[in-house]
Design a protein around this motif. Structure first.
Motif, PDB file in Angstrom:
ATOM      1  N   MET A 180     -25.548  29.743  11.084  1.00  0.00           N
ATOM      2  CA  MET A 180     -24.269  30.032  11.706  1.00  0.00           C
ATOM      3  C   MET A 180     -23.312  28.846  11.561  1.00  0.00           C
ATOM      4  O   MET A 180     -22.169  29.000  11.251  1.00  0.00           O
ATOM      5  CB  MET A 180     -24.511  30.378  13.181  1.00  0.00           C
ATOM      6  N   ARG A 181     -23.835  27.648  11.783  1.00  0.00           N
ATOM      7  CA  ARG A 181     -22.985  26.472  11.725  1.00  0.00           C
ATOM      8  C   ARG A 181     -22.505  26.200  10.304  1.00  0.00           C
ATOM      9  O   ARG A 181     -21.380  25.799  10.081  1.00  0.00           O
ATOM     10  CB  ARG A 181     -23.734  25.267  12.272  1.00  0.00           C
ATOM     11  N   GLY A 182     -23.375  26.425   9.334  1.00  0.00           N
ATOM     12  CA  GLY A 182     -22.995  26.212   7.943  1.00  0.00           C
ATOM     13  C   GLY A 182     -21.855  27.127   7.525  1.00  0.00           C
ATOM     14  O   GLY A 182     -20.964  26.729   6.803  1.00  0.00           O
ATOM     15  N   SER A 183     -21.882  28.367   7.965  1.00  0.00           N
ATOM     16  CA  SER A 183     -20.812  29.294   7.594  1.00  0.00           C
ATOM     17  C   SER A 183     -19.495  28.885   8.261  1.00  0.00           C
ATOM     18  O   SER A 183     -18.441  29.014   7.661  1.00  0.00           O
ATOM     19  CB  SER A 183     -21.184  30.722   7.975  1.00  0.00           C
ATOM     20  N   TRP A 184     -19.565  28.398   9.481  1.00  0.00           N
ATOM     21  CA  TRP A 184     -18.346  27.957  10.159  1.00  0.00           C
ATOM     22  C   TRP A 184     -17.767  26.734   9.455  1.00  0.00           C
ATOM     23  O   TRP A 184     -16.568  26.643   9.240  1.00  0.00           O
ATOM     24  CB  TRP A 184     -18.639  27.624  11.616  1.00  0.00           C
ATOM     25  N   LEU A 185     -18.641  25.825   9.058  1.00  0.00           N
ATOM     26  CA  LEU A 185     -18.195  24.625   8.367  1.00  0.00           C
ATOM     27  C   LEU A 185     -17.601  24.977   7.006  1.00  0.00           C
ATOM     28  O   LEU A 185     -16.564  24.444   6.618  1.00  0.00           O
ATOM     29  CB  LEU A 185     -19.357  23.640   8.205  1.00  0.00           C
ATOM     30  N   GLY A 186     -18.246  25.879   6.303  1.00  0.00           N
ATOM     31  CA  GLY A 186     -17.723  26.316   5.009  1.00  0.00           C
ATOM     32  C   GLY A 186     -16.363  26.976   5.136  1.00  0.00           C
ATOM     33  O   GLY A 186     -15.463  26.740   4.323  1.00  0.00           O
ATOM     34  N   ARG A 187     -16.198  27.798   6.155  1.00  0.00           N
ATOM     35  CA  ARG A 187     -14.909  28.453   6.381  1.00  0.00           C
ATOM     36  C   ARG A 187     -13.838  27.424   6.734  1.00  0.00           C
ATOM     37  O   ARG A 187     -12.715  27.501   6.246  1.00  0.00           O
ATOM     38  CB  ARG A 187     -15.042  29.486   7.495  1.00  0.00           C
ATOM     39  N   ALA A 188     -14.188  26.448   7.570  1.00  0.00           N
ATOM     40  CA  ALA A 188     -13.224  25.404   7.950  1.00  0.00           C
ATOM     41  C   ALA A 188     -12.818  24.578   6.734  1.00  0.00           C
ATOM     42  O   ALA A 188     -11.641  24.244   6.564  1.00  0.00           O
ATOM     43  CB  ALA A 188     -13.811  24.512   9.036  1.00  0.00           C
ATOM     44  N   LEU A 189     -13.773  24.260   5.866  1.00  0.00           N
ATOM     45  CA  LEU A 189     -13.453  23.502   4.665  1.00  0.00           C
ATOM     46  C   LEU A 189     -12.567  24.308   3.715  1.00  0.00           C
ATOM     47  O   LEU A 189     -11.672  23.755   3.078  1.00  0.00           O
ATOM     48  CB  LEU A 189     -14.727  23.056   3.953  1.00  0.00           C
ATOM     49  N   SER A 190     -12.808  25.604   3.638  1.00  0.00           N
ATOM     50  CA  SER A 190     -11.945  26.424   2.773  1.00  0.00           C
ATOM     51  C   SER A 190     -10.536  26.487   3.344  1.00  0.00           C
ATOM     52  O   SER A 190      -9.563  26.491   2.593  1.00  0.00           O
ATOM     53  CB  SER A 190     -12.531  27.820   2.587  1.00  0.00           C
ATOM     54  N   TRP A 191     -10.403  26.522   4.669  1.00  0.00           N
ATOM     55  CA  TRP A 191      -9.061  26.512   5.280  1.00  0.00           C
ATOM     56  C   TRP A 191      -8.355  25.195   5.003  1.00  0.00           C
ATOM     57  O   TRP A 191      -7.156  25.171   4.754  1.00  0.00           O
ATOM     58  CB  TRP A 191      -9.141  26.771   6.776  1.00  0.00           C
ATOM     59  N   VAL A 192      -9.090  24.096   5.038  1.00  0.00           N
ATOM     60  CA  VAL A 192      -8.502  22.790   4.723  1.00  0.00           C
ATOM     61  C   VAL A 192      -8.042  22.770   3.270  1.00  0.00           C
ATOM     62  O   VAL A 192      -6.943  22.296   2.952  1.00  0.00           O
ATOM     63  CB  VAL A 192      -9.491  21.641   5.023  1.00  0.00           C
TER      64      VAL A 192
END
Length: 142
Positions: free
Chosen positions: A1-13
């Protein structure tokens, strides 16, 4: 779950940075005239920014990604819109500058706020399928 949130946040950045680059580039060139057409830079810049926003929204199916891209565009535009250290102004307070500012802001608002019609279609298809199943069940029971 945390990895997907981090990946999504990095894509937004990453999308924010891409939007900032588009915002900077098109703001610098918005007042350019091509072949004697004074609004050519504004029109081409609006097409470029609008195309980028639409591409992010339609290809990624992500409202937040489009919003991150748009906020990057707006920040890039605002950062260089003021008076520079040498006293130059890239976006003057004239009709062209105000039109450019509002054009980008309205495009970001429209693309980010546009409803997701695929979800509505999916719900309608599910309701139609339930109606068919209920109709078949009543036909079998008669």
């Amino acid at each position: 779950m945390r990895g997907s949130w981090l990946g999504r946040a990095l894509s937004w950045v990453a999308l924010f940075v891409v939007g900032a680059v588009f915002g900077l580039a098109t703001t610098v060139t918005h007042a350019t005239s091509v072949w004697g057409l004074p609004w050519a830079g504004l029109v081409l810049g609006a097409i470029a920014c609008g195309g980028m926003l639409l591409a992010v929204r339609l290809l990624l199916h992500d409202r937040w990604g489009a919003l991150a891209t748009g906020l990057g565009m707006l920040l890039g535009m605002v950062v260089i819109s003021g008076r520079g250290p040498g006293g130059s102004v890239i976006v003057p307070n004239d009709l062209l500058g105000v039109t450019w500012t509002w054009t980008v802001a309205v495009m970001v608002l429209l693309v980010a706020a546009w409803p997701d019609f695929s979800r509505i279609r999916r719900l309608q298809q599910e309701q139609a399928a339930r109606g068919r199943v209920a109709g078949e069940a009543s036909a079998d029971g008669s």
